[in-house]
Design a protein around this motif. Sequence first.
Motif, mmCIF file in Angstrom:
data_model
loop_
_atom_site.group_PDB
_atom_site.id
_atom_site.type_symbol
_atom_site.label_atom_id
_atom_site.label_comp_id
_atom_site.label_asym_id
_atom_site.label_seq_id
_atom_site.Cartn_x
_atom_site.Cartn_y
_atom_site.Cartn_z
ATOM 1 N N THR A 2 53.706 90.773 65.110
ATOM 2 C CA THR A 2 54.670 91.864 63.653
ATOM 3 C C THR A 2 54.779 91.710 62.521
ATOM 4 N N LEU A 3 54.734 90.620 62.039
ATOM 5 C CA LEU A 3 54.227 90.541 60.687
ATOM 6 C C LEU A 3 53.098 91.372 59.480
ATOM 7 N N LEU A 4 52.316 91.548 60.745
ATOM 8 C CA LEU A 4 50.713 92.487 60.093
ATOM 9 C C LEU A 4 51.321 94.183 60.344
ATOM 10 N N LEU A 5 52.947 94.391 60.352
ATOM 11 C CA LEU A 5 52.669 96.088 60.518
ATOM 12 C C LEU A 5 53.922 95.896 59.826
ATOM 13 N N GLY A 6 54.371 95.264 58.956
ATOM 14 C CA GLY A 6 55.282 95.453 57.958
ATOM 15 C C GLY A 6 54.574 95.183 56.499
ATOM 16 N N ASN A 7 55.481 95.253 55.651
ATOM 17 C CA ASN A 7 55.335 95.311 54.149
ATOM 18 C C ASN A 7 55.357 94.113 53.702
ATOM 19 N N SER A 8 55.097 94.083 52.590
ATOM 20 C CA SER A 8 55.503 92.398 52.353
ATOM 21 C C SER A 8 56.654 91.554 51.861
ATOM 22 N N SER A 9 57.490 92.610 52.364
ATOM 23 C CA SER A 9 59.009 92.733 52.486
ATOM 24 C C SER A 9 59.182 91.579 53.590
ATOM 25 N N PHE A 10 58.800 92.088 54.804
ATOM 26 C CA PHE A 10 59.143 91.132 55.885
ATOM 27 C C PHE A 10 59.166 89.934 56.070
ATOM 28 N N PRO A 11 58.315 88.735 55.217
ATOM 29 C CA PRO A 11 58.567 87.579 55.154
ATOM 30 C C PRO A 11 59.725 87.221 54.895
ATOM 31 N N PHE A 12 60.547 88.158 53.856
ATOM 32 C CA PHE A 12 61.870 87.098 53.379
ATOM 33 C C PHE A 12 62.483 87.042 54.692
ATOM 34 N N CYS A 13 62.707 88.544 55.907
ATOM 35 C CA CYS A 13 63.763 88.613 56.727
ATOM 36 C C CYS A 13 63.166 87.900 57.783
ATOM 37 N N ILE A 14 61.917 86.772 57.782
ATOM 38 C CA ILE A 14 61.915 86.668 58.921
ATOM 39 C C ILE A 14 62.676 84.924 58.435
ATOM 40 N N GLY A 15 62.097 84.414 57.118
ATOM 41 C CA GLY A 15 63.057 82.972 56.277
ATOM 42 C C GLY A 15 64.488 83.317 56.685
ATOM 43 N N VAL A 16 64.807 84.252 56.629
ATOM 44 C CA VAL A 16 66.804 84.260 56.899
ATOM 45 C C VAL A 16 66.670 84.061 58.688
ATOM 46 N N ALA A 17 65.838 84.808 58.751
ATOM 47 C CA ALA A 17 66.341 85.037 61.182
ATOM 48 C C ALA A 17 65.609 83.131 61.200
ATOM 49 N N ILE A 18 65.478 82.398 60.184
ATOM 50 C CA ILE A 18 64.826 80.837 60.962
ATOM 51 C C ILE A 18 66.429 80.526 60.252
ATOM 52 N N LEU A 19 66.916 80.945 59.376
ATOM 53 C CA LEU A 19 68.109 80.314 58.480
ATOM 54 C C LEU A 19 68.705 80.467 59.844
ATOM 55 N N GLN A 20 68.428 81.391 60.359
ATOM 56 C CA GLN A 20 69.984 81.651 61.268
ATOM 57 C C GLN A 20 70.359 81.015 62.564
ATOM 58 N N GLN A 21 69.095 80.611 62.856
ATOM 59 C CA GLN A 21 69.242 80.160 63.955
ATOM 60 C C GLN A 21 69.706 79.026 64.159
ATOM 61 N N LEU A 22 69.348 78.297 62.868
ATOM 62 C CA LEU A 22 69.697 76.513 62.577
ATOM 63 C C LEU A 22 71.437 77.225 61.614
#
Length: 896
Positions: free
Chosen positions: A646-666
């Motif tokens: 999925t990351l490769l389908l997004g632009n350079s800002s998508f990693p921010f969303c992954i980071g937030v999603a990890i925090l929200q799981q915790l």
Amino acid sequence: MQALQGAELGAFTFFASPLPHDVCGSNGLPLTPNSIKILGRFQILKTITHPRLCQYVDISRGKHERLIVVAEHYEHSLQDLLKQHHPVSSEKVLQIAYEVLEGLTFMNRHGVVHRALSPHNVLLDRKGKVKLAKFGLYHMTDHGADVDFPIGYPSYLAPEVIAQGSFYLSEGSVVEAPLPSGPKADVWSVGMLLFELCAGRQLLQNIEISERLKFIITLGCMDDIVTVLAEEHGCLDVIRELPDNVQTLLRRCLMFPPSKRPTPAQLLEEPVFVGVASLYPAYQNPVSLFSSSPRCAHLELPEDLNELCKGDGQDYLSERTVDEVYHLWCLAGGDLEKELTNKDIIQSKPPVCTLPNFIFEDGESFGQSRDRSFLLDDTTVTLSLCQLRNRLRDVTGEAYYPLLEDEHCGLPQSNSSTELSAASNLPLIIRERDTEYQLTRIVLFDRLLKAYPYKKNQVWKEARVDVPPLLRGLAWATLLGVEGDIQAKYDAIDKDTAIPTDRQIEVDIPRCHQYDELLSSPQGHVKFRRVLKAWVVSHPDLVYWQGLDSLCAPFLYLNFNNEALAYACMSAFIPKYLYDFFLKDNSHVIQEYLTVFSQMIAFHDPELSNHLNEIGFIPDLYAIPWFLTMFTHVFPLHKIFHLWDTLLLGNSSFPFCIGVAILQQLRDRLLANGFNECILLFSDLPEIDIERCVRESISLFCWTPKSATFRQHAQTAKPLSDGIGIGRPLAYYSSDYHDYPDLPNTDLSREPLKLSELKAEVSPRISSEDLIDLCELTGPAHFKTPVKRPKTVKTKILAVDIRSAEDFGRGHVQGSVNIPYGSACTPDGELLQCPATHLLATHKGRVIVVLSNIMKNAATFAAHLVKLNYPRVCVLDGGMNKMKSTGLLTVPSPQI
């Protein structure tokens, strides 16, 4: 890879030599097990493809150093011809000889020597053509050093090989290991095989080894070895009746001194094969996907095009490649150890029967002698495809030949199309194990990849659904835009000259994803070193930072036999997602990245952001390894594969969303803990549900205005020609997913901020361009990005204008609400409770854009909204002054 056609899949097993458990290498780490070494060397054998060679498919490592090898297999061999007990015709002997030498010559070009030729390892396909089996056993075992059995059969080994004897490193011998056998050793073996075919029977099977050695020594004194062999075995009359060219061939093969014996390549050029060679066209190596040569230069269509039309009884599965069929066989429930156990190749024993042999001081021994099952069992077991064919019986021919121009090419028209449509909605881990579903995805992606780059957009579109694991390496390369002759570029890089970074690379590699058998093998370490060094040398403006090895790991794993492609993918990935991260002084890049990430946390989860800021648990303490390695340092490879799909389908800002999603799981644990507990929590990151992380990341990405993640140190990318990546339905109200990179700078774009100013603001800024899109304003064409919006989508934004009522009345954004800063905030900046602020509560959950002429007031107002746990708060960059030039502000009609 070759198509399966009339072949079958076969498996054989053997044990690697065990190593002592209490011995470490020079680096202080435990010795690499011999089975891991063999597994690493095996991989290159999968790339050696030729019509005269049985294709290697896979190797599996089991308990107690057991290895199981899977390869293309045929039931018939030269053994069957010898069992007929009559001489083979001279024409057939020459044909077999030529085909065997063709296979040997090709493998010699790849640095491989067979060394295990025997009648049962020279297989015959349905057309009677030669297929050499087990040609890689000598190579993968490091010329026999990693196993406790000799490679080859005494009856067919060359004299110089027998003279060397056996040598095993595990014996603790200090004697220098003998030189490995060369191509000429195989020529002797070919001569012995041809001699037996001419004689019509196997001659040397019942001779003891000692007698065999004496006989070999005797041959060294003879000028005509062929005649001596014929006399010894009572077939002189048969040999003398052979045509002169066949006798010449036998004598050329059975030359006692290796110096006088030709290599397979030299033997093919000799006059004896003049008449035979014309029957065999030169083999054309298949052109790779990334090459300067046309991929269809040698494409030939049949004269009668009707031959391309297949009947209903066609075996479509046999037209797929060997590795595809094996992959599907495993998904359909195939179990290698079970197959070998059913044939009594693997025999389980009770523990009491596996006790070692003890020898006391008086010489008396107890226990058992060495288990002979640890020696080589040369039996190849045919893997039944019945279960796989039963699973695929409802899949019709259309699934194997999807029409790429069809909008619904991903779902073939078959009896099982309904089930396949339902399967596409199942969790990814289930889809990847569904045999029918994976068949359709593999076939579709295979066709799309072969049409790359012409079908690049369609690859992106299908990758949104999922990426078949079997083709993930090539799919990622196309998503990253890799093109051209990558091998030539890679070969041109100096990967041998010593550089200062070598020492750090040597230290990092043994610690990088070493739980994986492939990457932990010596071959894996060598490839790691070469790819990393190639990147460092080819990017002189950048430096090696710890973490680059982790970034390399997924690409190397997926392209283990194609270093050039692994390097090309990594070289395309880093500028897109980690632009300037590997500068010698990257502190300003990292700090900007972490600041934007902090703003993203506040934007999506203000309550969590407030708590983390109160306890001082800032991203600098935990997020640098996340982003510097794009999460490869914190997740195992199998999770990275799903995340990066999925990351490769997004632009350079998508990693921010992954980071937030990890925090929200915790989230619950973080909110309940203080600073010290959070530090401990991230020192050993808990299990993260990657599928949930990906799903929530996409949702966060879609809710994030594209300019909210603006960074000065980001690569300016070109928009795709067609919308096919991850979607932003909020910003664009589009029914399709899109990958919108940063657009070229205009008067309405984000303005760069000093790092100190950026850090002082809690909420992100968005550009006027984004505001226009979000509010669906219409105006001059050069201010508007044309967007196709479905009528069913409703606005999810609230524009809050905090200017005075007088300024608001002179012109404002259509649909905005006025909450004057002076009446809503105290002199200290605290937000007051008033009817205007109550309006915000009714719109909580929408994207709130704060508009003002004074940026300090806008930032303060937004910060207090975040403090009150208002999500999705952002500020208009440049304020209303930018909007005045657009002509899009409205003035309220005068009251009558």
